[in-house]
Design an enzyme around this catalytic site. Sequence first.
Site, PDB file in Angstrom:
ATOM      1  N   SER A  98       0.594  -0.964   0.216  1.00 10.72           N
ATOM      2  CA  SER A  98      -0.187   0.038  -0.138  1.00 10.72           C
ATOM      3  C   SER A  98       0.998   1.732   0.012  1.00 10.72           C
ATOM      4  O   SER A  98       1.390   1.698   1.153  1.00 10.72           O
ATOM      5  CB  SER A  98      -1.079  -0.195   1.924  1.00 10.72           C
ATOM      6  OG  SER A  98      -1.330  -1.259   1.215  1.00 10.72           O
ATOM      7  N   LYS A 173      -7.455   1.522  -2.187  1.00  9.71           N
ATOM      8  CA  LYS A 173      -6.991   1.274  -1.278  1.00  9.71           C
ATOM      9  C   LYS A 173      -7.043   2.340  -0.708  1.00  9.71           C
ATOM     10  O   LYS A 173      -7.197   2.282   0.732  1.00  9.71           O
ATOM     11  CB  LYS A 173      -4.886   0.874  -1.161  1.00  9.71           C
ATOM     12  CG  LYS A 173      -5.138   0.476   0.096  1.00  9.71           C
ATOM     13  CD  LYS A 173      -5.512  -0.619   0.644  1.00  9.71           C
ATOM     14  CE  LYS A 173      -4.536  -1.201   1.895  1.00  9.71           C
ATOM     15  NZ  LYS A 173      -5.030  -2.306   3.075  1.00  9.71           N
ATOM     16  N   LYS A 241       1.613   5.544   8.392  1.00 11.93           N
ATOM     17  CA  LYS A 241       1.413   5.964   7.175  1.00 11.93           C
ATOM     18  C   LYS A 241       0.263   6.659   5.846  1.00 11.93           C
ATOM     19  O   LYS A 241       0.624   7.384   5.027  1.00 11.93           O
ATOM     20  CB  LYS A 241       2.716   4.498   6.622  1.00 11.93           C
ATOM     21  CG  LYS A 241       3.196   4.511   5.377  1.00 11.93           C
ATOM     22  CD  LYS A 241       2.216   3.316   4.229  1.00 11.93           C
ATOM     23  CE  LYS A 241       2.198   1.980   4.649  1.00 11.93           C
ATOM     24  NZ  LYS A 241       1.074   1.614   3.661  1.00 11.93           N
TER      25      LYS A 241
HETATM   26  P1  NAP Z   1       5.454  -5.929   7.887  1.00  8.26           P
HETATM   27  O1  NAP Z   1       5.292  -7.561   8.771  1.00  8.26           O
HETATM   28  O2  NAP Z   1       6.589  -5.162   8.432  1.00  8.26           O
HETATM   29  O3  NAP Z   1       6.473  -6.349   6.437  1.00  8.26           O
HETATM   30  C1  NAP Z   1       6.917  -6.204   5.683  1.00  8.26           C
HETATM   31  C2  NAP Z   1       8.364  -6.604   4.878  1.00  8.26           C
HETATM   32  O4  NAP Z   1       8.878  -5.729   4.234  1.00  8.26           O
HETATM   33  C3  NAP Z   1       9.417  -6.903   5.924  1.00  8.26           C
HETATM   34  O5  NAP Z   1       9.877  -8.632   4.799  1.00  8.26           O
HETATM   35  C4  NAP Z   1      10.996  -6.265   5.682  1.00  8.26           C
HETATM   36  O6  NAP Z   1      11.441  -6.602   5.598  1.00  8.26           O
HETATM   37  C5  NAP Z   1      10.425  -5.535   3.842  1.00  8.26           C
HETATM   38  N1  NAP Z   1      10.901  -4.276   4.257  1.00  8.26           N
HETATM   39  C6  NAP Z   1      11.170  -3.471   4.874  1.00  8.26           C
HETATM   40  N2  NAP Z   1      11.361  -2.264   4.651  1.00  8.26           N
HETATM   41  C7  NAP Z   1      12.448  -3.403   2.895  1.00  8.26           C
HETATM   42  C8  NAP Z   1      13.403  -2.012   2.417  1.00  8.26           C
HETATM   43  N3  NAP Z   1      13.696  -1.278   2.127  1.00  8.26           N
HETATM   44  N4  NAP Z   1      14.132  -3.623   1.744  1.00  8.26           N
HETATM   45  C9  NAP Z   1      13.784  -4.794   1.917  1.00  8.26           C
HETATM   46  N5  NAP Z   1      12.076  -4.839   2.274  1.00  8.26           N
HETATM   47  C10 NAP Z   1      12.489  -3.977   2.585  1.00  8.26           C
HETATM   48  O7  NAP Z   1       4.715  -5.696   7.151  1.00  8.26           O
HETATM   49  P2  NAP Z   1       2.777  -5.911   6.595  1.00  8.26           P
HETATM   50  O8  NAP Z   1       2.078  -5.695   7.722  1.00  8.26           O
HETATM   51  O9  NAP Z   1       3.688  -7.164   5.470  1.00  8.26           O
HETATM   52  O10 NAP Z   1       2.969  -4.960   5.013  1.00  8.26           O
HETATM   53  C11 NAP Z   1       3.577  -5.210   4.311  1.00  8.26           C
HETATM   54  C12 NAP Z   1       2.372  -3.944   2.779  1.00  8.26           C
HETATM   55  O11 NAP Z   1       1.000  -4.686   3.181  1.00  8.26           O
HETATM   56  C13 NAP Z   1       1.644  -2.510   3.283  1.00  8.26           C
HETATM   57  O12 NAP Z   1       1.871  -1.689   2.992  1.00  8.26           O
HETATM   58  C14 NAP Z   1       0.931  -3.004   4.358  1.00  8.26           C
HETATM   59  O13 NAP Z   1       0.161  -0.977   4.433  1.00  8.26           O
HETATM   60  C15 NAP Z   1       0.139  -3.911   3.875  1.00  8.26           C
HETATM   61  N6  NAP Z   1      -0.608  -3.827   4.315  1.00  8.26           N
HETATM   62  C16 NAP Z   1      -1.036  -4.569   5.263  1.00  8.26           C
HETATM   63  C17 NAP Z   1      -2.222  -5.271   6.407  1.00  8.26           C
HETATM   64  C18 NAP Z   1      -2.042  -5.779   7.413  1.00  8.26           C
HETATM   65  O14 NAP Z   1      -3.187  -6.108   8.122  1.00  8.26           O
HETATM   66  N7  NAP Z   1      -0.650  -6.078   7.984  1.00  8.26           N
HETATM   67  C19 NAP Z   1      -3.098  -5.326   5.070  1.00  8.26           C
HETATM   68  C20 NAP Z   1      -3.585  -5.331   4.331  1.00  8.26           C
HETATM   69  C21 NAP Z   1      -2.090  -4.506   3.731  1.00  8.26           C
HETATM   70  P3  NAP Z   1      12.436  -7.195   6.854  1.00  8.26           P
HETATM   71  O15 NAP Z   1      12.188  -8.877   7.735  1.00  8.26           O
HETATM   72  O16 NAP Z   1      13.836  -7.202   6.991  1.00  8.26           O
HETATM   73  O17 NAP Z   1      11.865  -6.788   7.871  1.00  8.26           O
END
Ligand code: NAP
Length: 306
Positions: A98, A173, A241
Amino acid sequence: MSKPTICFIGLGIMGKPMAANLLKSGYPLIVFNRTREKMASLVAQGARAADSIADCAGRADVTMTMLPDSPDVQEVIAGSTGVAGAAKAHSIVVDMSSISPLVSRKMADTLNKKSIDFLDAPVSGGEPGAIAGTLAIMAGGGEAAFERVKPILQVMGKSVIRVGDVGAGNYAKLANQIIVALTIAAVGEAFVLAQKAGLDPDVLYRAIKDGLAGSRVLDAKAPRVMNRVFEPGFKIRLHQKDLKNVLETAREIGVPLPLTAGVQQMLTALMADGKGELDHGAIVQFAEKISGVKIQKIDGISEKIS
Ligand code: NAP
């Protein structure tokens, strides 16, 4: 026809179960994650671990990214060792993060110059939807590219809708995130009022959930709030964010969003109060703090009233 090889980058709360579903559906899968240990469980299920972003994207027909925000996507796709420099011509990159729709368009420009297609395809439905493969996926991009990856997206989502050209997925989104954040904030104020007046929140929830105030957000969040469950889920800092991206994008295209701006301030206050890692259901804690009321079941009252 054999299934396309997929590279999946970003194995966080959402990315890992989404990638696991692709494996279960028989797609050859290469994975990469910045923190490498997070690749282990998918490797145990049959995925191949890449050595780098380039190693992952360079071997794939379709590259998917699931990262926190615009700067992360820019670094992973357009950075000096990123996807754009390694992916094959005529492959497709699908960013499911997102992010700002304006950045999605920049990514498309960068990739299109190398004859690589791009779609922005953010999701709604949270971790439970990612695990179950029932996400709502809103895609932006050309029709031909969308049709090519639709069967892959359908493994991860129960609804997969092309909402327009590149950037449209993230506009959809952002609209989704406005509704969710403002609804949770409204639930917080409503339940604080009722609690202070002496009502049991569980009884209130059961009384209103089938009326016009009922919603998926109310059903998902009210029971967790009254049981004080705030483990993420979707973190406050990620929702902050999203609303930042909403307000920046709205400013660019000249749209005033006063309610969103107010809730964005609540999220910023919650982060300053050390609550950024809590589930976004904890948005209710803003209303709780300013009123000195905690939304909590009242022992025994539910049974007496119902
Ligand atoms: P998360 O658990 O924080 O995972 C983020 C991933 O991105 C981790 O694997 C992290 O690696 C990697 N990452 C972060 N910065 C990076 C960089 N600069 N270079 C390479 N890898 C990087 O986040 P999430 O909850 O899965 O969310 C991911 C996306 O989906 C976001 O945009 C969020 O808004 C969206 N989303 C989330 C949900 C939810 O319920 N969680 C629902 C809908 C949409 P590391 O393991 O090394 O930290």
